[in-house]
Scaffold this motif. Structure first.
Motif, PDB file in Angstrom:
ATOM      1  N   PRO B 164      -6.194 -10.524  -3.250  1.00  8.45           N
ATOM      2  CA  PRO B 164      -4.951 -11.314  -3.120  1.00  8.45           C
ATOM      3  C   PRO B 164      -3.698 -10.444  -3.156  1.00  8.45           C
ATOM      4  CG  PRO B 164      -6.031 -11.753  -5.223  1.00  8.45           C
ATOM      5  CD  PRO B 164      -6.990 -10.975  -4.392  1.00  8.45           C
ATOM      6  N   VAL B 165      -3.730  -9.353  -3.922  1.00  9.23           N
ATOM      7  CA  VAL B 165      -2.546  -8.489  -3.961  1.00  9.23           C
ATOM      8  C   VAL B 165      -2.287  -7.898  -2.583  1.00  9.23           C
ATOM      9  CG1 VAL B 165      -1.634  -6.330  -4.868  1.00  9.23           C
ATOM     10  CG2 VAL B 165      -2.714  -7.949  -6.410  1.00  9.23           C
ATOM     11  N   ALA B 166      -3.372  -7.451  -1.935  1.00  7.36           N
ATOM     12  CA  ALA B 166      -3.218  -6.860  -0.597  1.00  7.36           C
ATOM     13  C   ALA B 166      -2.691  -7.884   0.390  1.00  7.36           C
ATOM     14  CB  ALA B 166      -4.553  -6.298  -0.120  1.00  7.36           C
ATOM     15  N   VAL B 167      -3.165  -9.151   0.278  1.00  6.43           N
ATOM     16  CA  VAL B 167      -2.666 -10.193   1.178  1.00  6.43           C
ATOM     17  C   VAL B 167      -1.195 -10.468   0.893  1.00  6.43           C
ATOM     18  CG1 VAL B 167      -2.905 -12.605   1.840  1.00  6.43           C
ATOM     19  CG2 VAL B 167      -4.939 -11.219   1.477  1.00  6.43           C
ATOM     20  N   ALA B 168      -0.860 -10.562  -0.403  1.00  6.74           N
ATOM     21  CA  ALA B 168       0.529 -10.853  -0.777  1.00  6.74           C
ATOM     22  C   ALA B 168       1.472  -9.770  -0.281  1.00  6.74           C
ATOM     23  CB  ALA B 168       0.639 -10.997  -2.293  1.00  6.74           C
ATOM     24  N   LEU B 169       0.975  -8.535  -0.240  1.00  9.89           N
ATOM     25  CA  LEU B 169       1.775  -7.408   0.226  1.00  9.89           C
ATOM     26  C   LEU B 169       2.321  -7.656   1.631  1.00  9.89           C
ATOM     27  CD1 LEU B 169       2.316  -4.955  -1.475  1.00  9.89           C
ATOM     28  CD2 LEU B 169       0.627  -3.684  -0.148  1.00  9.89           C
ATOM     29  N   GLY B 170       1.539  -8.366   2.460  1.00 14.10           N
ATOM     30  CA  GLY B 170       1.974  -8.691   3.821  1.00 14.10           C
ATOM     31  C   GLY B 170       3.266  -9.474   3.803  1.00 14.10           C
ATOM     32  N   PHE B 171       3.347 -10.474   2.903  1.00  9.37           N
ATOM     33  CA  PHE B 171       4.571 -11.275   2.810  1.00  9.37           C
ATOM     34  C   PHE B 171       5.739 -10.410   2.345  1.00  9.37           C
ATOM     35  CE2 PHE B 171       1.294 -14.539   2.545  1.00  9.37           C
ATOM     36  CZ  PHE B 171       1.775 -15.434   3.475  1.00  9.37           C
TER      37      PHE B 171
END
Lengths: 402, 438
Positions: B164-171
């Protein structure tokens, strides 16, 4: 007079010049959408190839090989898949048609009663409306189906002198856990004439109402329209019924062996589905009716009273025409919802179009893509027809302004 | 004038009488009943009929419900207890099924020792929506709202925290590009970059980043498969996710349908009409049978995810129609006023049009939410075990074979509470936002 300097076209104008920007956006959107579609189509082709399948509708012509217990047209398991789909479509439309009629009656009554100044009736209707609106349709269908199959007597309970269960409505209707058995009409000689007489009397009522209205507009005299219509509705048909020697008789269901025979057999699945959908949609229609009546401002009623109109004429001539304008459009979309919800037939094993074309046919032939496409197309066409009707109606009642 | 009358009349009262009590028939319960229950013959008949209906229903259900048996391991045990307590064949409910199968109805086959995770996720969800729903809550809670989606996802499915951290990084990347890029390359390019860069990042880099971070610092909790999620937890996950995702999507579709740009307008109309005219159940079957045809060969992902995507599309089409109603109801002058202030399209939408249009469409939006939450029950037909699916499973066991009403009543009551609460909240919001001072 000098010409304005001819501007040379720069590429940045495509983005910053509002004359060209919309074109740019559209072209980009078009390219993106097309690319997406091509990507999907390409994937589909590749997947179909990998599975060794082709894309054709030939399966519709082959033998279906399964039975459908509820059918309105001739069908055996030797018929084609297309025929099975037709049986399913008719079953869906049957549920939708009967359901819409019941839902309208229930909804209008509940909506009007919820506005009643009778405290207990208004509360009771509020409980009905909120209860059905806030609990899933699927659960209602299952509950009604459970009531139909678990809480009703078996056919053998009707047997014997002191039977545990008895038929209702003067021994004509039997409610069993295998469905409801009702009398069926038998059309004898001259039945056609009787139907023709009945239709003629309907035309007569229509013509009389037209005449009465014209006369009222010209002379101001009001004829007793309701009573004359009622008489026209019943009397000619009854007279001809006896003149022709009772051409239409009723065949009553009878207990033979372990089950009832004769009469019309309404399956539990059909009744559960229709009833649950009708009650569910009825709750929504009740809200539409209520808000429609409330939308007519109080001043309209008061103005009508001030003109000396009686309460029922006020309702017919002033309130209803205005309320209907608000009620009818959401009413039609509720009909559409009911038609779509009839695909929940899967919960009770009723053979609607999703169960035949979109269920057994797909399982037997392995044609998911084609089957689902046809199924989607059927629902699309149905709802487009219904919304076309709605648009025509909306245009006809639109307030004519300027 | 008064003088003459005082002299000419034979008798004039000169003292006031004390106030008398109104007659008994004009006060209290009797008056109320006369006015509200028996004001006319029709009303009296209706009242008696309703009283009979209420009596009939209650006499058949009240005793059955109140004397129900709560403590038993199976239906036959339940019947034994009943025979002992109330005599042979008495009709009482067997609520013991709820106590016995509570865990399954709530969590499905989720590992028992991990129940704290979904419960905590639900708690975080409530904290996260609080600042959106109510005005008088601390604004700092919006930070919770921002991280809640990733945190809840991680808590429910588990696995490495870095995914989830890696996905959130996109935002974060998207936001940073928009924030700092607009000063350097201009607003339009920055917007395009803020959309494109995160997508490229998710497609190409996010997986590697997540794995790399996990290799450096392995923090994680036990992974739970989607198959073990069921019961009300499943209904809430599908409902909440698709409601949240469908809202922005619905706004975009509604704006697209209102747009003057021919191609965008027509493709939005096509999407909305096709999705709306086909029943959800057909879409769910499409998701379970057909979605694999449309994706690159070899792609195969979670059924739950496919269902959520389909329900989201379905919900967003309905949402778009509701919001379009709001946009159309807005007086033309509001659009023209925004234009005359020199606002561009997005500014006028954000500052003038949408706040008003969304306010008008609140009842419709909440109705759509309620409809979607109710429709989550349909996932039972594609093989996910929502509460109704579990009621079938429970009935299929030998212990509880033949139990219907208790389960139906419980499931119905749970849905009723959720949906009724939502509709009450929408009424509260309507009252709060009413600005026309009527």
């Amino acid at each position: 007079m000098t010409e304005p300097p001819a501007e040379s076209f720069r590429l940045s104008q495509l983005i910053y010049d509002t004359r060209y920007r919309s074109l740019t956006i559209q072209v980009v959107a078009f390219i993106l959408i097309m690319a997406g579609l091509v990507w999907l189509a390409n994937n589909t082709v590749q997947n179909l190839q990998a599975l060794g399948k082709d894309f054709n509708f030939g399966f519709l012509g082959s033998r279906a090989g399964y039975d459908i217990n509820q059918r309105l047209v001739e069908y055996t398991n030797d018929s084609t898949h297309a025929r099975a789909a037709l049986v399913g479509i008719l079953n869906t439309l049957l549920v939708a048609f009967v359901g819409c009629i019941i839902a309208t009656v229930v909804g209008v009554i509940a909506g009007v009663l919820r506005l009643s100044n009778n405290w207990i009736v208004a509360r009771l209707m509020a409980v009905y409306v909120e209860g059905f609106r806030n609990i899933p349709t699927l659960l209602w269908i299952l509950i009604v189906f459970a009531i139909m199959t678990e809480a009703t007597p078996q056919p053998r309970d009707f047997r014997g002198e002191d039977a545990e269960a008895s038929m209702i409505l003067f021994d004509t209707v039997a409610i069993t856990n295998r469905g409801v058995y009702t009398p069926a009409p038998v059309w004898g000689d001259g039945a056609l004439t009787l139907v023709a007489v009945f239709l003629a009397s309907l035309v007569g009522i229509w013509a009389f109402r037209r005449y009465a209205r014209k006369r009222q507009e010209q002379t101001g005299d009001i004829l007793p329209v309701f009573w004359i219509s009622l008489g026209l509705f019943f009397i000619p048909s009854i007279i001809f019924y006896f003149i022709l020697g009772r051409p239409v008789t009723l065949e009553y269901p009878e207990l033979t062996g372990f089950n009832f025979s004769g009469g019309t057999h309404l399956r539990s699945s059909f009744i559960a589905l229709t009833l649950a959908l009708a009650l569910y949609t009825g709750a929504f229609i009740a809200e539409n009716v209520r808000s429609g009546i409330l939308a007519v401002s109080r001043g309209q009623t008061e103005a009508a009273f001030a003109l000396g109109l009686r309460p029922n004429r006020t309702m017919n001539l002033v309130i209803l025409p205005q309320a209907l304008r608000v009620i009818i459009p959401p009413l039609i979309s509720q009909y559409l919802n009911l038609t779509k919800n009839s695909s929940l037939a899967i919960a009770v094993g009723y053979m609607d179009v999703r169960s035949t074309l979109g269920g057994i046919t797909i399982n037997q032939t392995g044609r998911e893509l084609e089957g689902m496409l046809l199924l989607g197309l059927f629902y699309l066409v149905t709802s487009l027809i219904i919304s076309a009707v709605m648009n025509v109606y909306n245009a006809s009642i639109k307030l004519k302004e300027r | 004038m008064s003088d003459t009358r005082a002299h000419s009349a034979s008798y004039v009262r000169e003292t006031m009488l004390p106030e008398a009590e109104p007659p008994v028939t004009q006060t209290g319960a009797i008056k109320w009943m006369r006015e509200n229950l028996f004001s006319s013959i029709t009303n009296a008949i209706l009242t008696l009929l309703s009283v009979y209906v209420i009596y009939y229903v209650l006499s058949h259900t009240l005793g059955w419900m109140l004397f129900g048996i709560w403590d038993a391991g199976s239906l036959s045990e339940c019947r034994e207890i009943r025979d002992e307590l109330y005599g042979e064949g008495a009709s009482v409910a067997c609520w013991a099924v709820l106590a016995d199968r509570w865990d399954q109805l709530m969590f499905g086959f989720y590992p028992q020792d991990l129940y704290w995770r979904p419960v905590l996720a639900l708690g975080i969800f409530f904290v996260a929506v609080a600042p959106i729903l109510f005005e008088n809550v601390s604004r700092k809670l919006f930070y919770v709202t921002a991280i809640a989606p990733f945190l809840c996802f991680w808590l429910i499915w588990g696995g490495s925290i870095w995914t989830p951290v890696a996905v959130a990084l996109g935002f974060v990347i998207g936001w940073a590009v928009f924030r700092f890029g607009s000063e350097i390359v201009g607003a339009l390019l920055a917007t395009i970059g803020a959309i494109l860069l995160p997508i490229l990042y998710w497609l190409l880099l996010a997986g590697t980043v997540g794995q790399g971070l996990h290799a450096i610092l392995p923090i994680g909790i036990e992974f739970v498969d989607s198959d073990s999620i069921g019961g009300f937890m499943l209904a809430i996950i599908i409902g909440v996710t698709s409601i949240i995702l469908s809202f922005p999507l619905g706004i975009v579709l509604a704006l697209g349908r209102q747009s003057d740009l021919f191609i965008i307008n027509k493709s939005c109309v096509f999407f909305i009409e096709v999705i709306r005219s086909v029943p959800l159940i057909v879409w769910l079957f499409t998701a379970s049978l057909l979605l694999n045809y449309f994706l690159p060969p070899g792609t195969n992902f979670d059924l739950l995810l496919r269902v959520i995507i389909m329900v989201t599309f379905f919900a967003s089409a309905y949402m778009a129609e509701v919001i379009r109603g709001g946009l159309a109801a807005l007086p033309r002058g509001q659009y023209e006023g925004a234009d005359s202030l020199g606002l561009n399209y997005w500014q006028s939408m954000q500052l003038i049009v949408l706040p008003q249009a969304l306010k008008i469409s609140i009842p419709g939006i909440v109705n759509t939410f309620i409809g979607i939450f109710k429709d989550t029950t349909l996932v039972v037909f594609v093989g996910l075990s929502d509460p109704i699916g579990f009621s079938n499973l429970i009935r299929a066991t030998t212990d509880w074979n033949g139990i219907y009403w208790e389960l139906f009543i419980f499931i119905g009551a749970c849905f009723f509470v959720c949906c009724f609460a939502m509709s009450k909240y929408s009424q509260f919001l309507e009252r709060k936002l009413r600005t026309d001072h009527r």
